[in-house]
Design a protein around this motif. Structure first.
Motif, PDB file in Angstrom:
ATOM      1  N   SER A 220       0.830  -1.213   0.000  1.00 23.03           N
ATOM      2  CA  SER A 220       0.000   0.000   0.000  1.00 23.03           C
ATOM      3  C   SER A 220       0.859   1.256   0.000  1.00 23.03           C
ATOM      4  O   SER A 220       0.554   2.244  -0.671  1.00 23.03           O
TER       5      SER A 220
ATOM      6  N   THR B 285       0.884   3.974  -2.870  1.00 33.50           N
ATOM      7  CA  THR B 285       0.640   5.397  -2.597  1.00 33.50           C
ATOM      8  C   THR B 285       1.752   6.263  -3.161  1.00 33.50           C
ATOM      9  O   THR B 285       1.511   7.318  -3.768  1.00 33.50           O
TER      10      THR B 285
ATOM     11  N   ARG C 249       1.363   6.372  -6.839  1.00 38.20           N
ATOM     12  CA  ARG C 249       0.259   7.245  -7.251  1.00 38.20           C
ATOM     13  C   ARG C 249       0.635   8.715  -7.118  1.00 38.20           C
ATOM     14  O   ARG C 249       0.244   9.546  -7.936  1.00 38.20           O
ATOM     15  N   ASP C 250       1.443   9.046  -6.098  1.00 46.80           N
ATOM     16  CA  ASP C 250       1.834  10.439  -5.907  1.00 46.80           C
ATOM     17  C   ASP C 250       2.905  10.886  -6.899  1.00 46.80           C
ATOM     18  O   ASP C 250       2.938  12.058  -7.300  1.00 46.80           O
TER      19      ASP C 250
END
Length: 683
Positions: free
Chosen positions: A575, A579, A582-583
């Protein structure tokens, strides 16, 4: 840095006024060797200093406050006590006590006291508020004194291009930039001062200081103001030529002037063409010049920014250096330059080779002699073919140069004969016109010089090329298609004439040759095996499928469950990474888009415009015309059926179409048969 003690430790005023504090000697000048201190006295370095071999010092100095000279010779038995100010600042101490040397630059940077550096810079600015050149010289002197390591190489080729500035911390970079911003008009003079001081240190044969401080200051200036050295390359070129027997100085200057190229490809090519290409033949300077060019092209993968920098005047000396044997470069250096040649060729031809290659054609043609090396000849013939293929004006240039370059033209014509199958249709038309023009010229020259061997080679190459144009391969596919159509028409006509296939002449011929029985046997065997396979599949496939479901069903269900659980576990464990991805993915996409060459975007945009043009100009009107034609044909069909479409009407139309098609085919076949019989009877 500054030293207030010299002789009796007092200051002596030179000049009429004592109010101008900015005319005093810089704090850092007492740390430097006497030769460097004289240069850094506030007078910008002039090219004459370099032209005199860095030996003659400038005599013209500003009126300033300087320590007086001692009238008595120093007593070796009783050395003078240093003043308090000299004790406070190590840069003003005894010259015999050298600065502390560190094992590496990284260690020296970690040991550097930034607070002390800022205090010294503030002190220099307070003492000389209107003389920023003294601040900069104090900065360079302080950094070079504190960042002492074993003696440097003239150029750090084994390091990254931005070394040593890449090793500097953000805090130190901030201090340096804050001082450079306050003196924008002095940056060019400051770079010259650092060059001169660095060269003086590197040129010492005995124990000397390292020059990391000067290099860091130079890179900091050129990172924001690259034109500080590239605006006057002729001056540095004259320095290199005057000092070419002192390679350490030349290499140091080449390293300095080449720094802007690592940030901007255009500036780098300007430096290489204006400074390093003229000295490429010098034995001591050639390795670094080629290494710099290699780094430059590897660092800038997008070559579009360098289009227009290399012209024929610069490109062909590079071609000669790369391929011509027995020049001033070694074999390994020539091989290294040949590896870079394709990218240099792309830069030279630019974004629009179809409009510029005819300017390169004469130089390519003049070098393609029969005696040139094989590798060079291959490259020249390939480049000449590329000029003819991309730029149609090259043919007119070739026709103008033909009579003066007969031997070169014969080689090019022979190359076109060998590569004729790969030429385009547009190029073939131009080649045909050019060869016909050459044949007319050959006939005119044959009357004047009938025994010219070069003219004979050109004439034979022209004839071979014309034979290539006329001679074409056997169209086997067309022959097979025509034979298939005629055979099918003949068989259909034969069956139609005799009423059935068994009564036709074709069946009789097959029976006489034995092909009929063979084909019937093959058909029966094939039918039998197909029937056996079908019956086996009907009996066994359901059984095997049921067994597979019984055996593999639970296993597959377990595998699916475990895979689902594994995916959930991986998603939970990753995760954080997801994350982070994705950032940072948008930033990575932006970086990737910035790295993609502009020509790719232009190609995609042109392709999109072409597809839109084809769609709106051809596809859409064709579809509308087809739809209208179909609508009209359907309406005519409905009208022919008296407004109601029935099966009887459709069947009658199909019968009429079949009958008319068969009649047309029969008439065509009879006409061809009659024509063939008449032709045979004539012979």
């Amino acid at each position: 840095m500054a030293s207030a003690a010299a002789g009796d430790g007092k200051w002596k005023v030179v000049g009429k006024s004592k109010k101008n504090g900015d005319r005093r000697r810089a704090l850092g000048e007492s740390n430097l060797p006497p030769t460097v201190a004289a240069i850094t006295a506030g007078v910008p370095i002039q090219p004459s200093v370099y032209e005199q071999g860095f030996e003659k010092l400038m005599k013209k100095q500003n009126k300033e406050q300087v320590p007086p000279r001692s009238s008595e010779p120093p007593n070796p038995k009783k050395p003078q006590q240093p003043s308090k100010s000299a004790k406070k600042m190590p840069s003003g101490g005894n010259a015999s006590l050298g600065p502390k040397k560190h094992a590496s630059l990284e260690e020296a940077l970690r040991a550097l006291d930034l607070a002390e550096l800022q205090r010294e810079m503030e002190k220099s600015q307070n003492m000389f508020p209107e003389n920023p050149q003294i601040w900069l010289k104090d900065l360079a002197g302080y950094l070079n004194e504190k960042l002492q390591t074993p003696k440097d190489e003239p150029v750090p080729t084994h390091r990254s291009p931005d070394y040593p500035y890449c090793a500097v911390s953000k805090e130190l970079k901030g201090v340096i930039r804050s001082l450079l911003v306050k003196a924008p008009s002095m940056l060019e003079m400051f770079v010259e001062h650092c060059i001169f001081s660095m060269v003086q240190e590197l040129d010492k044969t005995t124990a000397s200081e390292s020059v990391h401080g000067y290099r860091i200051c130079i890179q900091a200036v050129l990172l924001d103001k690259p034109k500080a050295v590239t605006f006057n390359l002729k001056k540095y070129l004259e320095m290199l030529r005057d000092q070419q027997n002192r390679p350490v100085r030349c290499l140091a200057m080449m390293w300095v002037v080449g720094q802007p190229g690592y940030a901007d490809l255009t500036e780098g090519l300007k430096v290489w063409l204006g400074l390093m290409l003229p000295v490429l033949g010098i034995k001591a300077l050639s390795p670094y010049a080629i290494t710099y060019l290699e780094r430059l092209l590897l660092l800038h993968s997008n070559l579009t920014k360098g289009f227009g920098m290399i012209g024929p005047k610069d490109f062909f000396p590079l071609l000669d250096f790369a391929f011509m044997p027995n020049n001033s470069l070694s074999a390994s250096q020539q091989e290294q330059l040949r590896d870079l040649y394709p990218r240099l060729k792309v830069l030279a031809f630019g974004a629009t080779p179809e409009s510029t290659l005819h300017t390169y054609f004469p130089s390519f043609l003049s070098r393609a002699t029969p005696n040139c090396p094989g590798v060079m000849k291959k490259e020249l013939l390939h480049s000449l073919s590329e000029c003819l293929r991309l730029d149609p004006l090259s043919f007119s240039v070739w026709r103008q140069l033909y009579t003066k370059h007969l031997s070169q033209s014969s080689l090019l014509l022979q190359h076109l004969v060998r590569s004729w199958d790969g030429t385009s249709k547009a190029m073939r038309k131009s080649v045909r016109e050019t060869v016909q023009s050459f044949r007319v010229t050959n006939e005119e020259f044959a009357t004047k010089s009938p025994n010219s061997k070069e003219l004979e080679l050109c004439e034979s190459a022209c004839q071979a090329l014309l034979r290539k144009m006329k001679g074409r391969g056997v169209p086997w596919f067309r022959i097979f298609l025509v034979a298939l159509v005629f055979t099918s028409g003949f068989v259909i006509h034969d069956v139609r004439t005799h009423g059935s296939f068994q009564a036709s002449s074709t069946a009789g011929a097959l029976r006489q040759t034995g092909l009929m029985s063979l084909s019937q046997q093959a058909w029966s065997q094939g039918s039998y095996f197909c029937q056996q396979c079908l019956s086996w599949a009907e009996r066994n496939v359901p059984v095997y499928y049921a067994q597979a479901v019984e055996v593999l069903g639970p296993v597959l269900e377990t595998v699916c469950e475990k895979s689902r659980d594994g995916l959930v576990l991986v998603a939970q464990k990753c995760s954080t990474q997801l994350t982070y991805l994705r950032d940072n993915l948008p930033g990575f996409i932006e970086w990737l888009q910035s790295q993609i060459p502009d020509c790719v975007y232009r190609l995609l945009a042109a392709l999109r415009d072409l597809l839109l043009l084809l769609y709106h100009g051809y596809v859409l009107p064709t579809m509308q015309s087809c739809a209208a034609a179909l609508q009209q044909a359907w309406q005519q069909y409905v009208d022919s059926c008296n407004g109601e479409v029935t099966w009887d009407c459709t069947k009658s139309h199909l019968s009429n179409i079949t009958q008319s098609s068969w009649t047309f085919l029969q008439n065509t076949t009879l006409a061809i048969k009659d024509w063939a019989v008449s032709m045979i009877s004539r012979h």
